[in-house]
Design an enzyme around this catalytic site. Sequence first.
Site, mmCIF file in Angstrom:
data_model
loop_
_atom_site.group_PDB
_atom_site.id
_atom_site.type_symbol
_atom_site.label_atom_id
_atom_site.label_comp_id
_atom_site.label_asym_id
_atom_site.label_seq_id
_atom_site.Cartn_x
_atom_site.Cartn_y
_atom_site.Cartn_z
ATOM 1 N N SER A 119 4.625 -10.782 11.139
ATOM 2 C CA SER A 119 4.534 -12.080 11.828
ATOM 3 C C SER A 119 5.818 -12.887 11.690
ATOM 4 O O SER A 119 5.932 -13.970 12.257
ATOM 5 C CB SER A 119 3.371 -12.895 11.238
ATOM 6 N N GLY A 177 4.774 -4.646 13.099
ATOM 7 C CA GLY A 177 3.614 -5.286 12.478
ATOM 8 C C GLY A 177 3.928 -6.379 11.491
ATOM 9 O O GLY A 177 3.349 -6.425 10.403
ATOM 10 N N ASP A 227 0.866 -1.200 0.000
ATOM 11 C CA ASP A 227 0.000 0.000 0.000
ATOM 12 C C ASP A 227 0.896 1.242 0.000
ATOM 13 O O ASP A 227 2.117 1.154 0.143
ATOM 14 C CB ASP A 227 -0.937 -0.025 1.230
ATOM 15 N N CYS A 236 0.354 -1.103 -21.528
ATOM 16 C CA CYS A 236 1.418 -0.171 -21.183
ATOM 17 C C CYS A 236 1.426 1.054 -22.093
ATOM 18 O O CYS A 236 0.784 1.072 -23.157
ATOM 19 C CB CYS A 236 2.779 -0.874 -21.279
ATOM 20 N N HIS A 266 8.372 -5.777 -1.516
ATOM 21 C CA HIS A 266 7.429 -6.707 -2.154
ATOM 22 C C HIS A 266 6.617 -6.030 -3.247
ATOM 23 O O HIS A 266 5.606 -6.568 -3.697
ATOM 24 C CB HIS A 266 6.479 -7.303 -1.102
ATOM 25 N N CYS A 280 5.020 -3.443 -17.075
ATOM 26 C CA CYS A 280 4.864 -3.915 -18.460
ATOM 27 C C CYS A 280 5.458 -5.321 -18.597
ATOM 28 O O CYS A 280 6.605 -5.554 -18.210
ATOM 29 C CB CYS A 280 5.610 -2.947 -19.389
ATOM 30 N N ASN A 289 4.534 -5.061 17.939
ATOM 31 C CA ASN A 289 3.611 -5.988 17.288
ATOM 32 C C ASN A 289 2.431 -6.313 18.202
ATOM 33 O O ASN A 289 2.555 -6.276 19.422
ATOM 34 C CB ASN A 289 4.360 -7.291 16.928
ATOM 35 N N LEU A 290 1.298 -6.680 17.556
ATOM 36 C CA LEU A 290 0.091 -6.952 18.357
ATOM 37 C C LEU A 290 0.264 -8.196 19.217
ATOM 38 O O LEU A 290 -0.303 -8.306 20.294
ATOM 39 C CB LEU A 290 -1.109 -7.133 17.419
HETATM 40 N N1 APR Z 1 -0.419 -3.221 15.396
HETATM 41 C C1 APR Z 1 0.716 -3.967 15.391
HETATM 42 N N2 APR Z 1 0.784 -5.223 14.880
HETATM 43 C C2 APR Z 1 -0.353 -5.729 14.358
HETATM 44 C C3 APR Z 1 -1.580 -5.023 14.321
HETATM 45 C C4 APR Z 1 -1.577 -3.711 14.876
HETATM 46 N N3 APR Z 1 -2.691 -2.954 14.895
HETATM 47 N N4 APR Z 1 -2.529 -5.823 13.753
HETATM 48 C C5 APR Z 1 -1.911 -6.987 13.424
HETATM 49 N N5 APR Z 1 -0.606 -6.939 13.802
HETATM 50 C C6 APR Z 1 0.413 -7.971 13.640
HETATM 51 C C7 APR Z 1 -0.114 -9.388 13.711
HETATM 52 O O1 APR Z 1 -0.082 -9.843 15.050
HETATM 53 C C8 APR Z 1 0.904 -10.142 12.840
HETATM 54 O O2 APR Z 1 1.999 -10.602 13.639
HETATM 55 O O3 APR Z 1 0.948 -7.809 12.341
HETATM 56 C C9 APR Z 1 1.418 -9.071 11.869
HETATM 57 C C10 APR Z 1 0.921 -9.257 10.450
HETATM 58 O O4 APR Z 1 1.479 -10.459 9.972
HETATM 59 P P1 APR Z 1 1.134 -10.936 8.498
HETATM 60 O O5 APR Z 1 -0.325 -10.839 8.245
HETATM 61 O O6 APR Z 1 1.841 -12.265 8.306
HETATM 62 O O7 APR Z 1 1.814 -9.834 7.560
HETATM 63 P P2 APR Z 1 3.346 -9.700 7.175
HETATM 64 O O8 APR Z 1 4.234 -10.167 8.286
HETATM 65 O O9 APR Z 1 3.525 -8.319 6.684
HETATM 66 O O10 APR Z 1 3.464 -10.708 5.917
HETATM 67 C C11 APR Z 1 4.687 -10.677 5.189
HETATM 68 O O11 APR Z 1 3.735 -12.188 3.583
HETATM 69 O O12 APR Z 1 1.881 -12.751 2.388
HETATM 70 C C12 APR Z 1 3.116 -12.157 2.289
HETATM 71 O O13 APR Z 1 3.818 -10.534 0.777
HETATM 72 C C13 APR Z 1 2.983 -10.733 1.875
HETATM 73 O O14 APR Z 1 4.239 -8.808 2.647
HETATM 74 C C14 APR Z 1 3.501 -9.954 3.075
HETATM 75 C C15 APR Z 1 4.413 -10.950 3.743
#
Ligand code: APR
Length: 237
Positions: free
Chosen positions: A179, A177, A92, A137, A107, A115, A203-204
Site C-alpha cells: 500500500s 502487493g 512469512d 535461547c 521487516h 535472543c 496491486n489490487l
Molecule cells: N493481490 C495484489 N495486491 C493485493 C492483494 C492481492 N490479492 N490483496 C491485497 N492487496 C494489496 C492491497 O490493495 C494493499 O495495497 O496489498 C496491499 C497491502 O497493503 P498493507 O496491508 O499496507 O501491507 P504492506 O504494504 O505490506 O505493509 C507494509 O506495514 O504494518 C507494517 O510491517 C508491516 O510489512 C508491513 C508494512
Amino acid sequence: MTEKRIVVLTGAGISAESGVRTFRDNNGLWEEHAVEDVATPRAWLRDAGVVWRFYQARRRQLLEVEPNGAHVALANLQSKFEHVTLVTQNVDDLHERGGSTEVIHMHGELRTLRCEASGRNEVRMQTQDLADDFLFCTCCELPSRLRPDIVWFGEVPMQMSEIYNAVESCDLFIVVGSSGHVYPAANLVHAANQNGAHTVLVNLEHPINADAFKEIHIGKAGELLPRLVEEWTSNRS
Ligand code: APR
C-alpha cells in the site's frame, strides 16, 4: 546486451491469496490490533505477554498456509534471470516455500526468534516452540528470553544498504502487493526512478504512491504475476 538487473519488493498483498491477512485492507490486522499494543518496542517492555501471544498466533498460522501462484511466479523469474534481488516486507516464509532463494526480509521473519541478550536469531518452529509460553535461547550459558525476530515500528529495517545498492543499480523495479504506507520501503520506487529504472506495480488497488510507477497492473497478484512473468521470460531459455 548486459544482463537485466531486477529488484522485486513485495508486501502483504502477495500473501493475501494464501490466506495471510494484510495490514490495511478491510479486516486487516491493524483493524483488530492497535500497532502500539503489539508491534513496538514499548509494547514489548509494557506487556511482553500480549506481544508474544500476537506473534505466536501468526507463527502458528504459517503451518496452515501455502505459497500461491504469485510466489511461484517470482521463483520462476529468479530462475530465468541471473540478477534478481527479492526484497520482502513480509515476515512469512511463503517466498522460500514457493521456491525463491536469498530473500531479504527487511521487516524480519516469523520463523526465527531473537535472543534478547546476544541479538542472535534461531529458527524455532517445532511444535513445542508454538505454544504461548515464553521461549529461551540456546546461545547463552544462562538461557535468555527470546523475542520475535521482527522489525517493530521505530526499529531499523534489515539490510537497507544492500537493498539501496540493488535498487540504485537496477534496470527493472517491481512492487507487488504493497500500500506504500510504510517507509523506507515506500521510498524505494523513488530511488529506482532516480536511477532511471523502469518501475512496475502489481496491486489490487491504487496505493498512495501509485503516481511513482511507470507501469501499473491492477488486480490479484496470484492471477496477474504468473502472466507477467511468462511475458518477461518468454524469450529466455
Ligand atoms: N493481490 C495484489 N495486491 C493485493 C492483494 C492481492 N490479492 N490483496 C491485497 N492487496 C494489496 C492491497 O490493495 C494493499 O495495497 O496489498 C496491499 C497491502 O497493503 P498493507 O496491508 O499496507 O501491507 P504492506 O504494504 O505490506 O505493509 C507494509 O506495514 O504494518 C507494517 O510491517 C508491516 O510489512 C508491513 C508494512
